[in-house]
Design an enzyme around this catalytic site. Sequence first.
Site, mmCIF file in Angstrom:
data_model
loop_
_atom_site.group_PDB
_atom_site.id
_atom_site.type_symbol
_atom_site.label_atom_id
_atom_site.label_comp_id
_atom_site.label_asym_id
_atom_site.label_seq_id
_atom_site.Cartn_x
_atom_site.Cartn_y
_atom_site.Cartn_z
ATOM 1 N N HIS A 132 0.874 -1.193 0.000
ATOM 2 C CA HIS A 132 0.000 0.000 0.000
ATOM 3 C C HIS A 132 0.905 1.236 0.000
ATOM 4 C CE1 HIS A 132 -3.519 2.327 0.638
ATOM 5 N NE2 HIS A 132 -3.864 1.991 1.864
ATOM 6 N N HIS A 145 -1.727 -2.396 -9.603
ATOM 7 C CA HIS A 145 -2.707 -1.830 -8.680
ATOM 8 C C HIS A 145 -3.914 -2.744 -8.623
ATOM 9 C CE1 HIS A 145 -5.430 1.019 -6.789
ATOM 10 N NE2 HIS A 145 -4.342 1.640 -6.395
ATOM 11 N N ASP A 160 2.890 5.729 -6.872
ATOM 12 C CA ASP A 160 4.047 5.685 -5.981
ATOM 13 C C ASP A 160 5.364 5.594 -6.723
ATOM 14 O OD1 ASP A 160 2.735 6.008 -3.647
ATOM 15 O OD2 ASP A 160 2.361 3.882 -3.349
HETATM 16 N N1 CMC Z 1 5.617 -7.030 -10.011
HETATM 17 C C1 CMC Z 1 5.530 -8.249 -10.591
HETATM 18 N N2 CMC Z 1 4.379 -8.932 -10.729
HETATM 19 C C2 CMC Z 1 3.264 -8.364 -10.253
HETATM 20 C C3 CMC Z 1 3.275 -7.107 -9.625
HETATM 21 C C4 CMC Z 1 4.500 -6.418 -9.526
HETATM 22 N N3 CMC Z 1 4.581 -5.195 -8.950
HETATM 23 N N4 CMC Z 1 2.015 -6.784 -9.242
HETATM 24 C C5 CMC Z 1 1.245 -7.819 -9.595
HETATM 25 N N5 CMC Z 1 1.988 -8.780 -10.209
HETATM 26 C C6 CMC Z 1 1.499 -10.026 -10.824
HETATM 27 C C7 CMC Z 1 1.158 -11.065 -9.785
HETATM 28 O O1 CMC Z 1 2.263 -11.879 -9.485
HETATM 29 C C8 CMC Z 1 0.047 -11.803 -10.481
HETATM 30 O O2 CMC Z 1 0.620 -12.643 -11.458
HETATM 31 P P1 CMC Z 1 -0.043 -14.103 -11.799
HETATM 32 O O3 CMC Z 1 -1.415 -13.800 -12.311
HETATM 33 O O4 CMC Z 1 0.873 -14.712 -12.802
HETATM 34 O O5 CMC Z 1 -0.069 -14.848 -10.482
HETATM 35 C C9 CMC Z 1 -0.715 -10.735 -11.226
HETATM 36 O O6 CMC Z 1 0.274 -9.697 -11.490
HETATM 37 C C10 CMC Z 1 -1.883 -10.133 -10.459
HETATM 38 O O7 CMC Z 1 -1.431 -9.711 -9.209
HETATM 39 P P2 CMC Z 1 -2.265 -9.734 -7.860
HETATM 40 O O8 CMC Z 1 -1.364 -10.069 -6.717
HETATM 41 O O9 CMC Z 1 -3.508 -10.551 -8.036
HETATM 42 O O10 CMC Z 1 -2.705 -8.235 -7.756
HETATM 43 P P3 CMC Z 1 -3.361 -7.543 -6.489
HETATM 44 O O11 CMC Z 1 -4.486 -6.745 -7.018
HETATM 45 O O12 CMC Z 1 -3.674 -8.515 -5.413
HETATM 46 O O13 CMC Z 1 -2.163 -6.621 -5.954
HETATM 47 C C11 CMC Z 1 -0.733 -4.771 -5.686
HETATM 48 C C12 CMC Z 1 -2.065 -5.270 -6.244
HETATM 49 C C13 CMC Z 1 -0.664 -3.244 -5.808
HETATM 50 C C14 CMC Z 1 -0.614 -5.130 -4.197
HETATM 51 C C15 CMC Z 1 0.438 -5.438 -6.497
HETATM 52 O O14 CMC Z 1 0.342 -5.048 -7.851
HETATM 53 C C16 CMC Z 1 1.807 -5.087 -5.926
HETATM 54 O O15 CMC Z 1 2.270 -5.745 -4.999
HETATM 55 N N6 CMC Z 1 2.483 -4.010 -6.483
HETATM 56 C C17 CMC Z 1 3.741 -3.556 -5.945
HETATM 57 C C18 CMC Z 1 3.490 -2.710 -4.711
HETATM 58 C C19 CMC Z 1 2.953 -1.332 -5.083
HETATM 59 O O16 CMC Z 1 3.470 -0.656 -5.950
HETATM 60 N N7 CMC Z 1 1.900 -0.884 -4.329
HETATM 61 C C20 CMC Z 1 1.349 0.456 -4.471
HETATM 62 C C21 CMC Z 1 -0.064 0.481 -4.939
HETATM 63 S S1 CMC Z 1 -0.553 2.158 -5.441
HETATM 64 C C22 CMC Z 1 -0.577 3.048 -3.963
HETATM 65 C C23 CMC Z 1 -1.733 2.713 -3.109
HETATM 66 O O17 CMC Z 1 -2.871 2.984 -3.545
HETATM 67 O O18 CMC Z 1 -1.530 2.211 -1.992
#
Ligand code: CMC
Length: 426
Positions: A266, A307, A365
Site C-alpha cells: 500500500h 494496482h 508511488d
Molecule cells: N511485479 C511483478 N508482478 C506483479 C506485480 C509487480 N509489482 N504486481 C502484480 N503482479 C502479478 C502477480 O504476481 C500476479 O501474477 P499471476 O497472475 O501470474 O499470479 C498478477 O500480477 C496479479 O497480481 P495480484 O497479486 O492478483 O494483484 P493484487 O491486485 O492482489 O495486488 C498490488 C495489487 C498493488 C498489491 C500489487 O500489484 C503489488 O504488490 N504491487 C507492488 C506494490 C505497489 O506498488 N503498491 C502500491 C499500490 S498504489 C498506492 C496505493 O494505492 O496504496
Amino acid sequence: MADKKARLTVDGLDEAIELPVYSGTEGPDVIDVRPLTGKGLFTYDPGFVSTAACESKITYIDGDLGILLHGGYPIEQLADKSDYLEVCYLLLNGELPTEAQKKEFIHIIKNHTMVHEQMSHFFNGFRRDAHPMAIMVACVGALSAFYHDSLDINDAHHREVCAFRLIAKMPTLAAMSYKYSIGQPFMYPRNDLGYAENFLHMMFGTPCEEYKPNPVLAKAMDRIFVLHADHEQNASTSTVRLAGSSGANPFACISSGIAALWGPAHGGANEAVLTMLEEIGDEAMIPEFVARAKDPEDPFRLMGFGHRVYRNFDPRAKVMKATCDQVLKELGVENEPLLKIAKRLEQIALEDPYFVERKLYPNVDFYSGIILKAIGIPTSMFTVIFALSRTIGWISHWSEFHSSPNRIGRPRQLYTGPKKRNYPLL
Ligand code: CMC
C-alpha cells in the site's frame, strides 16, 4: 429501493433466494447479500475483490478506464486547477467551496497548525533512528489525549473540529518526526505560508536563517498532497471505517489507518520503490530484477507497478509523471543515475509482455518517490507524506460513516479448523 433483483439457486435449497440489486450513480450494480444470513449462508470474498462494504458519495474509481473522481471532478482537473486545501473542503463537504468559504476554511486550518507543547516531549521517548511512521502511529493516536473537547463522535460539530485539527496538525507532526531524526530543533508552523510551503519550511527551515520555499517545489508538494488525498475504500480507509464502526475516537482511527498504510503493498510502496532502485544500482542490473519479478517462485515484485483496482494507467501516475519531469528540470537533476534507472525500468515494464498482459502499469508511488527524492525528502519520510495527504480521505470517510445510521463492522469467515471435539481425558 432496489432497481432490480437477482435470484440465487443453491443446491439443497427448495427455492431460489431473491436478492435486491442496487444501482449507484456510476460503477457496477451491487447485489445486496444480506438476506443470505437468514438462509444460513455467507458470501466468501477474501481480499474484498468484489465486495462493496459501504455506500459512499466521496470518490469514484473506474479501474478499467483509469478514472478517478472526487465529488464527480476528475483528478486531472483538480490537480491542474485546484489545490490541496480546496480538495480537502470538497472531500469533507461534497462540493467545491465558494471564494468566501475557501478563505474561511484556510483561516480555520491555519489556526490549528500548532500541536500542544507537551507533544514535543513524546518524541524524546523514541530512538533517533526510529522510523517516522512508527512515530506517526503513536503521536497521531496520542492526539486523542489532548482534545477531549471534541471527542463526541455523535456531534457533527465535534467531528468537524477533529477533521480541522487533523488536516492542520499532520504536517506539523510529520515535520517534527523528521527533525527529531536528524537532531535539529522543531520548527513552529508559519501561518503566513501556504499549506505546502509551510510543510517545506517545517522540514527544511532552521531557526538560524529564513527559509524561502521554492515555488516550483511547493507546487509539486501540493500536487503530491492532492493526488494522494483519497482513493475510496482502499486498505487503510477501510481500516479507518472499521475502527470507527466500533465508536473509537477519530485520532485513534486515523492512527489505525496510518498503520495499515505503512505496508509495502500500500503506501509503503513509495519508500520501497526508492529502496529497489538503489538495490538495482545500475541500468545493467535491470534485466535481472525484471526476471525476478516475473519468476512465480520468487516473491520479489517490481515496487511501484500494478494496482488492485487500476487495470489501466493510474490517472494519478500520469499527472505525477508530468510533475516529476518539471521538478527534475527545475532542479537540474534529469541525469541523476537513480532517475535514469527509473526511466529505463518504466520503459521495459511498459513493453514487456508479462507486465503488458497483466496490465501492470506504473502507479502513483513510482513517480512520487522520484519527486520526493529530488526535493530532498529522505526515503523514510515518503510514506509519512502519503499519510499526511491521505488523512483528509480517512477523516472524510470516517465522518461520512458517522453521518448516517451505521453498525459495527463484523466480517464472517469460512471455518476450516477442527470440528467440535472433547478435551482429551488423562
Ligand atoms: N511485479 C511483478 N508482478 C506483479 C506485480 C509487480 N509489482 N504486481 C502484480 N503482479 C502479478 C502477480 O504476481 C500476479 O501474477 P499471476 O497472475 O501470474 O499470479 C498478477 O500480477 C496479479 O497480481 P495480484 O497479486 O492478483 O494483484 P493484487 O491486485 O492482489 O495486488 C498490488 C495489487 C498493488 C498489491 C500489487 O500489484 C503489488 O504488490 N504491487 C507492488 C506494490 C505497489 O506498488 N503498491 C502500491 C499500490 S498504489 C498506492 C496505493 O494505492 O496504496
